[in-house]
Design a protein around this motif. Structure first.
Motif, PDB file in Angstrom:
ATOM      1  N   ALA A 128     -37.225 -84.846  50.959  1.00 22.75           N
ATOM      2  CA  ALA A 128     -37.093 -85.166  49.529  1.00 22.75           C
ATOM      3  C   ALA A 128     -35.728 -84.750  48.997  1.00 22.75           C
ATOM      4  N   ALA A 129     -35.269 -83.574  49.421  1.00 23.51           N
ATOM      5  CA  ALA A 129     -34.012 -83.052  48.888  1.00 23.51           C
ATOM      6  C   ALA A 129     -32.802 -83.836  49.394  1.00 23.51           C
ATOM      7  N   ARG A 130     -32.922 -84.450  50.569  1.00 20.75           N
ATOM      8  CA  ARG A 130     -31.745 -85.058  51.175  1.00 20.75           C
ATOM      9  C   ARG A 130     -31.728 -86.572  51.205  1.00 20.75           C
ATOM     10  N   GLN A 131     -32.878 -87.216  50.943  1.00 15.91           N
ATOM     11  CA  GLN A 131     -32.931 -88.636  51.299  1.00 15.91           C
ATOM     12  C   GLN A 131     -31.972 -89.523  50.513  1.00 15.91           C
ATOM     13  N   ASP A 132     -31.778 -89.237  49.227  1.00 12.83           N
ATOM     14  CA  ASP A 132     -30.852 -90.088  48.466  1.00 12.83           C
ATOM     15  C   ASP A 132     -29.440 -89.989  49.040  1.00 12.83           C
ATOM     16  N   TYR A 133     -29.056 -88.757  49.354  1.00 12.00           N
ATOM     17  CA  TYR A 133     -27.714 -88.538  49.906  1.00 12.00           C
ATOM     18  C   TYR A 133     -27.583 -89.176  51.280  1.00 12.00           C
ATOM     19  N   PHE A 134     -28.586 -88.962  52.132  1.00 10.01           N
ATOM     20  CA  PHE A 134     -28.532 -89.545  53.478  1.00 10.01           C
ATOM     21  C   PHE A 134     -28.491 -91.075  53.409  1.00 10.01           C
ATOM     22  N   LYS A 136     -27.359 -93.034  51.065  1.00 11.83           N
ATOM     23  CA  LYS A 136     -26.050 -93.478  50.587  1.00 11.83           C
ATOM     24  C   LYS A 136     -24.999 -93.363  51.692  1.00 11.83           C
ATOM     25  N   THR A 137     -24.990 -92.211  52.375  1.00 10.34           N
ATOM     26  CA  THR A 137     -23.958 -91.937  53.371  1.00 10.34           C
ATOM     27  C   THR A 137     -24.162 -92.764  54.644  1.00 10.34           C
ATOM     28  N   PHE A 138     -25.397 -92.813  55.103  1.00 12.29           N
ATOM     29  CA  PHE A 138     -25.640 -93.413  56.415  1.00 12.29           C
ATOM     30  C   PHE A 138     -25.661 -94.941  56.382  1.00 12.29           C
ATOM     31  N   LYS A 139     -25.917 -95.535  55.212  1.00 17.91           N
ATOM     32  CA  LYS A 139     -25.759 -96.983  55.079  1.00 17.91           C
ATOM     33  C   LYS A 139     -24.331 -97.357  55.452  1.00 17.91           C
TER      34      LYS A 139
ATOM     35  N   ALA B 150     -25.713 -82.035  53.831  1.00 16.64           N
ATOM     36  CA  ALA B 150     -26.065 -82.644  52.554  1.00 16.64           C
ATOM     37  C   ALA B 150     -25.808 -81.636  51.449  1.00 16.64           C
ATOM     38  N   ALA B 152     -27.711 -80.588  49.402  1.00 16.18           N
ATOM     39  CA  ALA B 152     -28.910 -79.776  49.170  1.00 16.18           C
ATOM     40  C   ALA B 152     -28.738 -78.396  49.807  1.00 16.18           C
ATOM     41  N   GLN B 194     -33.322 -84.313  42.936  1.00 17.57           N
ATOM     42  CA  GLN B 194     -34.114 -84.297  44.154  1.00 17.57           C
ATOM     43  C   GLN B 194     -35.536 -84.760  43.863  1.00 17.57           C
ATOM     44  N   PHE B 195     -35.935 -85.818  44.546  1.00 17.20           N
ATOM     45  CA  PHE B 195     -37.246 -86.409  44.307  1.00 17.20           C
ATOM     46  C   PHE B 195     -38.281 -85.763  45.209  1.00 17.20           C
ATOM     47  N   GLN B 197     -41.607 -86.073  46.970  1.00 13.26           N
ATOM     48  CA  GLN B 197     -42.558 -87.111  47.356  1.00 13.26           C
ATOM     49  C   GLN B 197     -43.989 -86.703  47.007  1.00 13.26           C
TER      50      GLN B 197
END
Lengths: 309, 265
Positions: A128-134, A136-139, B150, B152, B194-195, B197
């Motif tokens: 949850a904490a990293r997915q938006d960043y990952f 964006k970056t990994f795309k 990251a 985070a 931070q979302f 889930q």
């Protein structure tokens, strides 16, 4: 003419991109029924489709467990096809050793099998904490190989110091969750039949270890691993085997011990992160692949942790 | 043109456009002109003010969560002419306006450092606002970290467990001599992006909002901080104790919790 050669160049680039093809996706059998694909010691790119970590599977009499799903959706599909070439048994578990993209971006390729996704109790929060960043970056890093990648949280979690056992049919796997080490969500998988341990990124061999958790915690965990009675070890990165791992673990302990000693000294002298990144641990540089890319980061992460001792 | 070649041609065009759209993740249009108006209105900012200020930042954000930024002045503070504020802007962060250091004219030469989260390729800017209101800017370009780091935190539980713990770190000072000091506040500095889930909602932003540093109750600096500041906010600065006394640091977070620490000199 100019335009034509431009197009020719584009065609070449297409072939280059696709040179990391399905047929070339190599597998090795480490011990009976245990297969892994060795990741390449590079940073993730479109050309290497993010296949930089060791990923693989264990075949029981009833079903198959995947251990780390690949560094992209595309790698996940390659791994899945490689499994299907070895066995017709269903895939019942996808185990993620921790939150990093090279170990779980292939999860979505296994959705069709409706497996249990298993991870550390802190894996959902870490995703949850990293997915938006990952995302964006990994795309950008992975280009087309990223297409289809999803963040899939575990459906079954393992608590710290409360190992669980799963059965693949006459084949028991012990899953152990650790307190903060490489990350705050590291999980190992032990095949009881062959005494083979998948360490996830608790062990890096040849490639420089990357610290994204706690230097003190990881050193304690490494001591625990040292005392284990094992026939085979599959590290998170580097070559799997029966003997080399002990040397590899010693090298990793040495690296972090040097780092910790030298960073502590700088902190005690009121030095700064910048000073530390310029001087600490340079004697280790010849021992590790990708030293330049990750060493200063390890120092930075250690520094902000050791400041609170 | 055979149909096969034609197909490849179509694929390559598709790849090209794909490439373009994905790279747009790093803004192509510089954000600064918009940010400048948003934060400073129509005031004139003198760019490249390297005769007044120096900004130091690593070329590459080694760890996206912890990027050390240092700002130094080349002209000592004086009652007649001094830097009143230093604004820090990180163009491509979710919240670009990152910190404002309100500085005392008694600080001498300014030498302050902090640690920032850097999401992606970005300019990091320091804008000095003089006591006469004029604005002077220096900037550095920082490349993103790449790989798996990251912005985070690494161990949310550990950060929460020591929330509010503070340290003032310094070498043994001598009265009349400049000394470097560091104030650190243990705080997760959740950025609100931070979302979660499990609860299907964003974890509420919870971060250090303000840090006041004084010597013998006279303010040295007051820092307004935002969500770009790293977990465990750190301020390092140089000051000269003119007599024996007490260095005090007080912090307030976005939930109005207050923390403080002091050190006798």
């Amino acid at each position: 003419m100019k335009t034509l050669s431009k197009f020719a160049g584009l065609f070449v680039s297409i072939f280059l991109t696709s040179c990391y093809a399905d047929e070339n996706y190599s597998l090795s059998e480490v011990s009976p029924g245990i297969f892994y694909h060795q990741g390449i010691h590079e940073d993730p790119t479109e050309a290497n489709i993010g296949a930089i970590a060791n990923v693989g599977f264990i075949i029981g009499e009833r079903c198959v467990a995947v251990i780390d799903s690949g560094g992209s959706y595309l790698e996940g599909t390659y791994l899945r096809r490689a499994i299907k070439k070895q066995t017709d048994l269903p895939i019942c578990y996808v185990i993620n050793s921790h939150v990093h993209p090279d170990h779980l971006f292939g999860n979505a390729a296994f959705k069709v099998d409706s497996p249990q996704f298993i991870g550390h109790e802190k894996l959902p929060a870490a995703i949850a904490a990293r997915q938006d960043y990952f995302a964006k970056t990994f795309k950008v890093l992975l280009g087309q190989a990223y297409t289809g990648t999803e963040f899939i949280s575990p459906t079954l979690t393992v608590s710290i110091d409360k190992p669980i056992t799963i059965d693949l049919g006459n084949r028991l796997l012990t899953l152990t969750a650790y307190s903060t080490s490489h990350t705050d969500n590291d999980l190992t998988v032990l095949d009881n039949t062959t005494k083979t341990l998948w360490t996830g990124d608790l062990l890096f061999m040849s490639r420089i270890p990357a610290l994204d958790g706690s230097i003190n915690g990881w050193l304690i965990t490494m001591q625990k691993l040292q005392s284990m009675d094992l026939n085979f070890v599959i590290p998170g990165h580097g070559k799997a085997g029966s003997k080399e791992w002990q040397q590899g673990l010693l090298a990793q302990i040495k690296y972090f011990t040097v780092l910790r000693n030298e960073v502590r000294e700088i902190i005690n002298n009121m030095g700064t992160i910048e000073e530390a990144t310029q001087t600490v641990g340079l004697q280790e540089s010849s021992k590790w692949e990708l030293f330049e890319q990750y060493h200063r980061r390890n120092i930075t992460a250690s520094f902000v942790e050791l400041e609170w001792e | 043109m055979s149909s096969r070649i034609f197909n490849l041609f179509i694929i390559s065009l598709a790849l090209m456009s794909f490439g373009l759209t994905t790279y747009a993740a790093t803004p192509k249009e510089p954000l600064w002109p918009t940010l400048k108006v948003a934060y400073f209105g129509d005031k004139v900012i003198r760019e490249d003010a390297s005769d007044l200020l120096v900004i130091e930042a690593p070329k590459r954000a080694e760890d996206a969560a912890i990027v050390p930024i240092t700002v130094k002045s080349l002209v000592p503070q004086s009652a007649e002419k001094y830097i009143k504020n230093i604004h820090i802007v990180v163009d491509n962060n979710p919240e670009p306006y990152s910190a404002n250091f309100h500085l005392s004219p008694e600080l001498g030469l300014i030498d302050i450092s902090t640690r920032m989260r850097v999401d992606q390729y970005t300019f990091v800017r320091a804008i000095a606002e003089m006591n006469d209101g004029s604005l002077h800017m220096v900037s550095r370009f920082v490349k993103a970290s790449g790989g798996c780091s990251a912005p985070a935190g690494k161990d949310a539980a550990a950060a929460l467990a020591r929330l509010g713990k503070m340290q003032i770190r310094m070498r043994t000072p001598t009265v009349g001599e400049p000394v470097q000091a560091q104030v650190i506040i243990s705080h997760p500095n959740y950025n609100g992006l931070q979302f979660d889930q499990a609860s299907r909602r964003y974890i509420t932003a919870h971060y250090v909002k303000n840090i006041n540093i004084s010597y013998n109750d006279k303010p040295l600096m007051s820092v307004d901080t935002g969500i770009s500041v790293s977990e465990d906010p750190s301020i390092r600065f140089t000051f000269t104790p003119t007599e024996k006394g007490t260095l005090k640091a007080e912090a307030t977070d976005s939930e109005n919790q207050a923390f403080s620490e002091h050190k006798d000199i």
